[in-house]
Design a protein around this motif. Structure first.
Motif, PDB file in Angstrom:
ATOM      1  N   ILE A 187     -54.909  -0.880   7.671  1.00 41.59           N
ATOM      2  CA  ILE A 187     -54.593  -1.538   8.942  1.00 41.59           C
ATOM      3  C   ILE A 187     -53.297  -0.991   9.519  1.00 41.59           C
ATOM      4  O   ILE A 187     -53.188  -0.747  10.736  1.00 41.59           O
ATOM      5  CB  ILE A 187     -54.503  -3.065   8.744  1.00 41.59           C
ATOM      6  CG1 ILE A 187     -55.868  -3.636   8.330  1.00 41.59           C
ATOM      7  CG2 ILE A 187     -54.012  -3.744  10.009  1.00 41.59           C
ATOM      8  CD1 ILE A 187     -56.978  -3.384   9.327  1.00 41.59           C
ATOM      9  N   ALA A 188     -52.319  -0.766   8.650  1.00 47.48           N
ATOM     10  CA  ALA A 188     -51.048  -0.197   9.122  1.00 47.48           C
ATOM     11  C   ALA A 188     -51.269   1.199   9.706  1.00 47.48           C
ATOM     12  O   ALA A 188     -50.730   1.538  10.766  1.00 47.48           O
ATOM     13  CB  ALA A 188     -50.044  -0.145   7.973  1.00 47.48           C
ATOM     14  N   ASP A 189     -52.076   2.005   9.032  1.00 47.16           N
ATOM     15  CA  ASP A 189     -52.355   3.361   9.515  1.00 47.16           C
ATOM     16  C   ASP A 189     -53.169   3.335  10.810  1.00 47.16           C
ATOM     17  O   ASP A 189     -52.965   4.176  11.700  1.00 47.16           O
ATOM     18  CB  ASP A 189     -53.109   4.151   8.452  1.00 47.16           C
ATOM     19  CG  ASP A 189     -52.253   4.438   7.224  1.00 47.16           C
ATOM     20  OD1 ASP A 189     -51.015   4.295   7.328  1.00 47.16           O
ATOM     21  OD2 ASP A 189     -52.824   4.789   6.172  1.00 47.16           O
ATOM     22  N   LEU A 190     -54.085   2.373  10.919  1.00 48.58           N
ATOM     23  CA  LEU A 190     -54.892   2.245  12.134  1.00 48.58           C
ATOM     24  C   LEU A 190     -53.999   1.969  13.343  1.00 48.58           C
ATOM     25  O   LEU A 190     -54.145   2.604  14.400  1.00 48.58           O
ATOM     26  CB  LEU A 190     -55.918   1.119  11.957  1.00 48.58           C
ATOM     27  CG  LEU A 190     -56.696   0.702  13.212  1.00 48.58           C
ATOM     28  CD1 LEU A 190     -57.621   1.823  13.663  1.00 48.58           C
ATOM     29  CD2 LEU A 190     -57.480  -0.581  12.958  1.00 48.58           C
ATOM     30  N   GLU A 191     -53.096   1.030  13.212  1.00 49.42           N
ATOM     31  CA  GLU A 191     -52.198   0.703  14.324  1.00 49.42           C
ATOM     32  C   GLU A 191     -51.278   1.879  14.662  1.00 49.42           C
ATOM     33  O   GLU A 191     -51.048   2.178  15.844  1.00 49.42           O
ATOM     34  CB  GLU A 191     -51.369  -0.534  13.978  1.00 49.42           C
ATOM     35  CG  GLU A 191     -52.196  -1.811  13.899  1.00 49.42           C
ATOM     36  CD  GLU A 191     -51.357  -3.037  13.603  1.00 49.42           C
ATOM     37  OE1 GLU A 191     -51.803  -4.143  13.933  1.00 49.42           O
ATOM     38  OE2 GLU A 191     -50.253  -2.883  13.032  1.00 49.42           O
ATOM     39  N   ALA A 192     -50.797   2.549  13.621  1.00 43.56           N
ATOM     40  CA  ALA A 192     -49.877   3.671  13.858  1.00 43.56           C
ATOM     41  C   ALA A 192     -50.587   4.832  14.549  1.00 43.56           C
ATOM     42  O   ALA A 192     -50.046   5.419  15.507  1.00 43.56           O
ATOM     43  CB  ALA A 192     -49.272   4.130  12.530  1.00 43.56           C
ATOM     44  N   GLU A 193     -51.777   5.174  14.094  1.00 41.64           N
ATOM     45  CA  GLU A 193     -52.517   6.283  14.701  1.00 41.64           C
ATOM     46  C   GLU A 193     -52.919   5.952  16.134  1.00 41.64           C
ATOM     47  O   GLU A 193     -52.858   6.812  17.023  1.00 41.64           O
ATOM     48  CB  GLU A 193     -53.752   6.597  13.861  1.00 41.64           C
ATOM     49  CG  GLU A 193     -54.658   7.699  14.405  1.00 41.64           C
ATOM     50  CD  GLU A 193     -53.974   9.059  14.491  1.00 41.64           C
ATOM     51  OE1 GLU A 193     -54.500   9.939  15.200  1.00 41.64           O
ATOM     52  OE2 GLU A 193     -52.908   9.240  13.846  1.00 41.64           O
ATOM     53  N   SER A 194     -53.327   4.724  16.373  1.00 40.89           N
ATOM     54  CA  SER A 194     -53.708   4.325  17.732  1.00 40.89           C
ATOM     55  C   SER A 194     -52.497   4.370  18.658  1.00 40.89           C
ATOM     56  O   SER A 194     -52.588   4.848  19.801  1.00 40.89           O
ATOM     57  CB  SER A 194     -54.306   2.914  17.713  1.00 40.89           C
ATOM     58  OG  SER A 194     -55.470   2.867  16.913  1.00 40.89           O
ATOM     59  N   ALA A 195     -51.357   3.885  18.185  1.00 45.52           N
ATOM     60  CA  ALA A 195     -50.140   3.906  19.003  1.00 45.52           C
ATOM     61  C   ALA A 195     -49.716   5.340  19.306  1.00 45.52           C
ATOM     62  O   ALA A 195     -49.249   5.656  20.409  1.00 45.52           O
ATOM     63  CB  ALA A 195     -49.013   3.159  18.282  1.00 45.52           C
ATOM     64  N   ARG A 196     -49.888   6.227  18.325  1.00 50.75           N
ATOM     65  CA  ARG A 196     -49.543   7.636  18.536  1.00 50.75           C
ATOM     66  C   ARG A 196     -50.363   8.247  19.662  1.00 50.75           C
ATOM     67  O   ARG A 196     -49.904   9.142  20.368  1.00 50.75           O
ATOM     68  CB  ARG A 196     -49.768   8.410  17.232  1.00 50.75           C
ATOM     69  CG  ARG A 196     -49.279   9.858  17.259  1.00 50.75           C
ATOM     70  CD  ARG A 196     -49.565  10.556  15.957  1.00 50.75           C
ATOM     71  NE  ARG A 196     -50.984  10.798  15.790  1.00 50.75           N
ATOM     72  CZ  ARG A 196     -51.645  11.816  16.355  1.00 50.75           C
ATOM     73  NH1 ARG A 196     -51.005  12.665  17.141  1.00 50.75           N
ATOM     74  NH2 ARG A 196     -52.929  11.984  16.126  1.00 50.75           N
TER      75      ARG A 196
END
Length: 369
Positions: free
Chosen positions: A280-289
């Motif tokens: 979930i942390a990686d999902l939010e980070a990649e989407s924000a990027r």
């Protein structure tokens, strides 16, 4: 004729009591595990069947069905409501071959007992996926279906949604098709909404009905393949807007609470060996990027502001369910780039087995049609 039968040795009594008890307890334990810890669903009748099966198959005499029998006595124990034991004997004729009639009777009795237990177990195993009443009818609606083919999602920005479901979540494009218009398309997709507009006495455009009939608006679609399902992205746009652009015909719905009737969500199945919190942390980070700041997952602790949500510990990314029959779920809700409702789950242990059993039962039922 009733005759005196000498009392058996204590060791024989122990064997005759312990073995059936062990078999009965084992069968009862199996039923308990299959029912998710709720106990046998058939109640007293299933318990009786289990006990009968235990005494039948746990009896020291049962394995000797195919052995030659000497002249002797047979003890027949009848179970009464007060569990009293009645014993009688009868003379047997000498036999060098197994008695086929007795074997048939015992096999039939065993079949009835096991059949009853299997039926009870099947009732528990399918508690989460009841068989349709008309499932055996080849002309029924269910018999004419192959399953779910795809889920459709109407988006505001086609390229943004496409990037999220392919580049971020790993889907593969099947094909794209666009510029749909005409009378047949309008009637196929929107007839019910035009009827509603007529009933309300309003212009269909005021309730979000595009004019595909005369070509003022167009429809574009893209199909995205995942392992076990297809997602269709749809965009209704004005005819003067480019295909795949960021401007849709209608404004997006503002209130997207999953509690609203008619709301739907798309659920993605996370692999068993994946760290859910980190995912979930990686999902939010990649989407924000990628500029998709709308992609935000909930937290399992109470937060009142976006800053509090972001500051929550990573362990708050996962809701781990421990209560049957959902024990084994790990999940969290999340908004997608278009504001759509998403869910990410892992199914482990008991709940995974329940879904697997339901699928196997469904496939068996389908193959029998």
């Amino acid at each position: 004729m009733l005759k005196y039968i000498p009392a058996p040795a204590p060791s024989t009594i122990a064997i005759r009591l312990v073995r059936p008890a062990v078999v009965s307890i084992s069968l009862m334990s199996l039923c308990w595990r299959r029912s998710g810890g709720r106990g046998p669903r058939a109640g007293r009748y299933q318990v009786v069947l289990i006990v009968l099966a235990g005494w039948l198959f746990g009896s020291p005499n049962f394995p000797d069905l195919n052995q030659p029998r000497k002249r002797g006595r047979v003890r027949i124990c009848a179970v009464t409501p007060r569990t009293q034991e009645a014993t009688m004997s009868r003379d047997l004729k000498p036999a060098t071959q197994p008695d086929p009639e007795r074997r048939a009777i015992l096999r039939a009795a065993g079949g009835v007992a096991i059949g009853g237990i299997a039926a009870a177990l099947a009732g528990d195993a399918t508690a989460f996926a009841q068989t349709p009443v008309a499932a055996g009818d080849p002309g029924s609606l269910g018999a004419r279906l192959q399953g779910v083919q795809h889920f459709g999602l109407t988006v505001q920005n086609m390229e943004r949604a496409y990037e999220f479901y392919t580049a971020v979540l790993g889907g593969t494009e099947v094909f794209r098709h666009g510029d749909f218009q005409g009378d047949a398309v309008q009637n196929t997709l929107l007839a019910d909404q035009e009827i509603l507009a007529n009933q309300l006495g309003v212009n269909p455009r005021t309730i979000g009905v595009p004019d595909l009939r005369d070509g003022a608006q167009r429809l574009d679609v893209r199909f995205i393949q995942f392992d076990n399902v297809v997602i269709e992205l749809l965009q209704y746009r004005d005819a003067d807007q480019p295909m795949g652009g960021s401007k849709a015909f209608a404004e997006p719905v503002e209130h997207m609470s999953p509690a609203f009737p008619r709301m739907m969500h798309i659920c993605f199945y996370v692999r068993d060996d994946v760290d859910f919190n980190q995912f979930i942390a990686d999902l939010e980070a990649e989407s924000a990027r990628r500029g998709m700041t709308q992609v935000r997952a909930n937290r399992i602790i109470r937060v009142s502001t976006e800053d509090e949500r972001k500051a929550a510990p990573q362990s708050a990314n996962t809701n781990k369910v421990t209560v049957a029959p959902s024990d084994g779920w790990e999940l969290i809700y999340c908004k997608g780039p278009e504001g759509e409702q998403l869910e990410f789950v892992k199914a482990l242990g008991p709940v995974k087995k329940r879904f697997a059993d339901a699928l196997a039962a469904h496939l068996q039922l389908a193959s029998a049609k």
